[in-house]
Structures are given as C-alpha cells and as structure tokens.
Scaffold this motif. Structure first.
Motif, PDB file in Angstrom:
ATOM      1  N   ARG A  51      26.044  57.933 -10.698  1.00  0.00           N
ATOM      2  CA  ARG A  51      25.813  56.959 -11.760  1.00  0.00           C
ATOM      3  C   ARG A  51      26.970  56.894 -12.732  1.00  0.00           C
ATOM      4  N   ALA A  52      27.545  58.039 -13.053  1.00  0.00           N
ATOM      5  CA  ALA A  52      28.639  58.060 -14.028  1.00  0.00           C
ATOM      6  C   ALA A  52      29.819  57.225 -13.543  1.00  0.00           C
ATOM      7  N   VAL A  53      30.101  57.288 -12.255  1.00  0.00           N
ATOM      8  CA  VAL A  53      31.240  56.549 -11.718  1.00  0.00           C
ATOM      9  C   VAL A  53      30.987  55.051 -11.764  1.00  0.00           C
ATOM     10  N   LEU A  80      37.880  58.748 -13.327  1.00  0.00           N
ATOM     11  CA  LEU A  80      38.901  59.514 -12.606  1.00  0.00           C
ATOM     12  C   LEU A  80      38.456  60.957 -12.386  1.00  0.00           C
ATOM     13  N   THR A  81      37.890  61.583 -13.404  1.00  0.00           N
ATOM     14  CA  THR A  81      37.479  62.986 -13.286  1.00  0.00           C
ATOM     15  C   THR A  81      36.388  63.173 -12.245  1.00  0.00           C
ATOM     16  N   VAL A  82      35.352  62.356 -12.297  1.00  0.00           N
ATOM     17  CA  VAL A  82      34.240  62.497 -11.355  1.00  0.00           C
ATOM     18  C   VAL A  82      34.694  62.174  -9.934  1.00  0.00           C
ATOM     19  N   THR A  83      35.540  61.168  -9.786  1.00  0.00           N
ATOM     20  CA  THR A  83      36.012  60.798  -8.450  1.00  0.00           C
ATOM     21  C   THR A  83      36.870  61.913  -7.846  1.00  0.00           C
ATOM     22  N   LEU A  84      37.692  62.550  -8.662  1.00  0.00           N
ATOM     23  CA  LEU A  84      38.541  63.628  -8.139  1.00  0.00           C
ATOM     24  C   LEU A  84      37.756  64.902  -7.866  1.00  0.00           C
ATOM     25  N   ARG A  85      36.679  65.135  -8.594  1.00  0.00           N
ATOM     26  CA  ARG A  85      35.927  66.378  -8.429  1.00  0.00           C
ATOM     27  C   ARG A  85      34.824  66.312  -7.391  1.00  0.00           C
ATOM     28  N   THR A  86      34.385  65.114  -7.033  1.00  0.00           N
ATOM     29  CA  THR A  86      33.273  64.969  -6.093  1.00  0.00           C
ATOM     30  C   THR A  86      33.813  64.719  -4.694  1.00  0.00           C
ATOM     31  N   ALA A  87      33.439  65.569  -3.768  1.00  0.00           N
ATOM     32  CA  ALA A  87      33.977  65.477  -2.409  1.00  0.00           C
ATOM     33  C   ALA A  87      33.521  64.206  -1.694  1.00  0.00           C
ATOM     34  N   ARG A  88      32.310  63.763  -1.932  1.00  0.00           N
ATOM     35  CA  ARG A  88      31.833  62.581  -1.207  1.00  0.00           C
ATOM     36  C   ARG A  88      32.430  61.283  -1.728  1.00  0.00           C
ATOM     37  N   LEU A  89      33.139  61.344  -2.845  1.00  0.00           N
ATOM     38  CA  LEU A  89      33.842  60.176  -3.372  1.00  0.00           C
ATOM     39  C   LEU A  89      35.337  60.227  -3.050  1.00  0.00           C
ATOM     40  N   TYR A 143      33.680  50.998  -3.873  1.00  0.00           N
ATOM     41  CA  TYR A 143      32.557  51.925  -4.030  1.00  0.00           C
ATOM     42  C   TYR A 143      31.369  51.478  -3.181  1.00  0.00           C
ATOM     43  N   TYR A 144      31.002  50.212  -3.294  1.00  0.00           N
ATOM     44  CA  TYR A 144      29.858  49.717  -2.533  1.00  0.00           C
ATOM     45  C   TYR A 144      30.171  49.605  -1.047  1.00  0.00           C
TER      46      TYR A 144
END
Length: 150
Positions: A51-53, A80-89, A143-144
C-alpha cells in the motif's frame, strides 16, 4: 471440596508460539508451513500489494500538480525505500529510480540555483513537472503490469 483446575494453554507459554533464537529458523519454518499448505491442495496465501508504494506513487503527481512539490519528497522517499527493500518489488526498482531521478533534477536545480524562488513549485519548469507526472504514471503502470503476472 475443591473444583479441579482445567489445564489452560497460555499463548505466550505455548512451545509453538515461542520464537527461536535464530530468526532464519523462524523464516524457514514459515516457508515450510506455506509449502505444506500448498502441497495439501489449498490455495496459497495471496500476497497483498504494498500500500505504501502505490499510495506514494499516486501522491507524487497530485502533490506536484497541486503546487506542493517540496512536500512530494516524502512519498518519493517512501516509494524508493520500500521498493529497494522489498524483494517482491524487485522488478520496479528501475522505475522507482527513474521517478526519483525525475524528482531530484528540479530539486537540485532549485537548491543549487543562484536566485531561488521561495518554493520548489514556483521555481520548477512546467516541462519538469510533466516529466515527474509521466514518470509516476509509468511507475503505476509498471506496478499493475508486474502484479498481474502469474
């Protein structure tokens, strides 16, 4: 005459609820439980989108167009932070970097410029604002598109 006490199971003292000392063992145990559920023929757990992304991706163009470009640094940083830290993104990392670069160019020009306007929105050229909006729309589309892949 006393009533015999019934055994109670306290969730904090139950052996299955106790975490192990090794966090890797907990992760392996969780993966094994998911595999067991999938092997039993049940549907695997649906991964919720971040959701944050997606909220950040939608907030960036709204803030830039709404003349709150300086505040847009918050959703850009979250994205940027969530995308870099989350493997599925992982597939979205280049898109997030592109959006961040599109935002960083007018921000740096505003910060370094000799005659700065009182706000980033007033100093930003409309073409740069359009680039940020397009980069955000491209990120949302990617993303979608990646979410619908099997």
């Amino acid at each position: 005459m006393s009533i015999p006490a019934q055994p109670t199971t306290d969730p904090t003292t139950h052996p299955a609820a106790q975490p192990t000392a090794d966090p890797t063992a907990d992760r392996v145990q969780t993966v094994q439980q998911v595999r067991r559920v999938e092997a039993d023929g049940a549907q695997p757990a649906v991964r919720r989108p971040s959701r944050a992304v997606i909220i950040s991706a939608f907030a960036v163009p709204v803030m830039v167009v709404g003349q709150f470009a300086m505040l847009a640094i918050v959703p850009v940083a979250i994205l940027l932070t969530v995308t870099l830290r989350t493997a599925r993104l992982r597939a979205l990392r280049w898109w997030a970097a592109g959006l961040t670069a599109a935002y960083a160019i007018p921000l740096a020009a505003w910060a370094i410029g000799p005659d700065r306007a009182p706000s980033l929105s007033k100093d930003m050229h409309p073409a740069l604002a359009a680039v940020i909006v397009i980069a955000s729309i491209a990120f949302i589309t990617a993303y979608y598109a990646t979410r619908r892949r099997p």
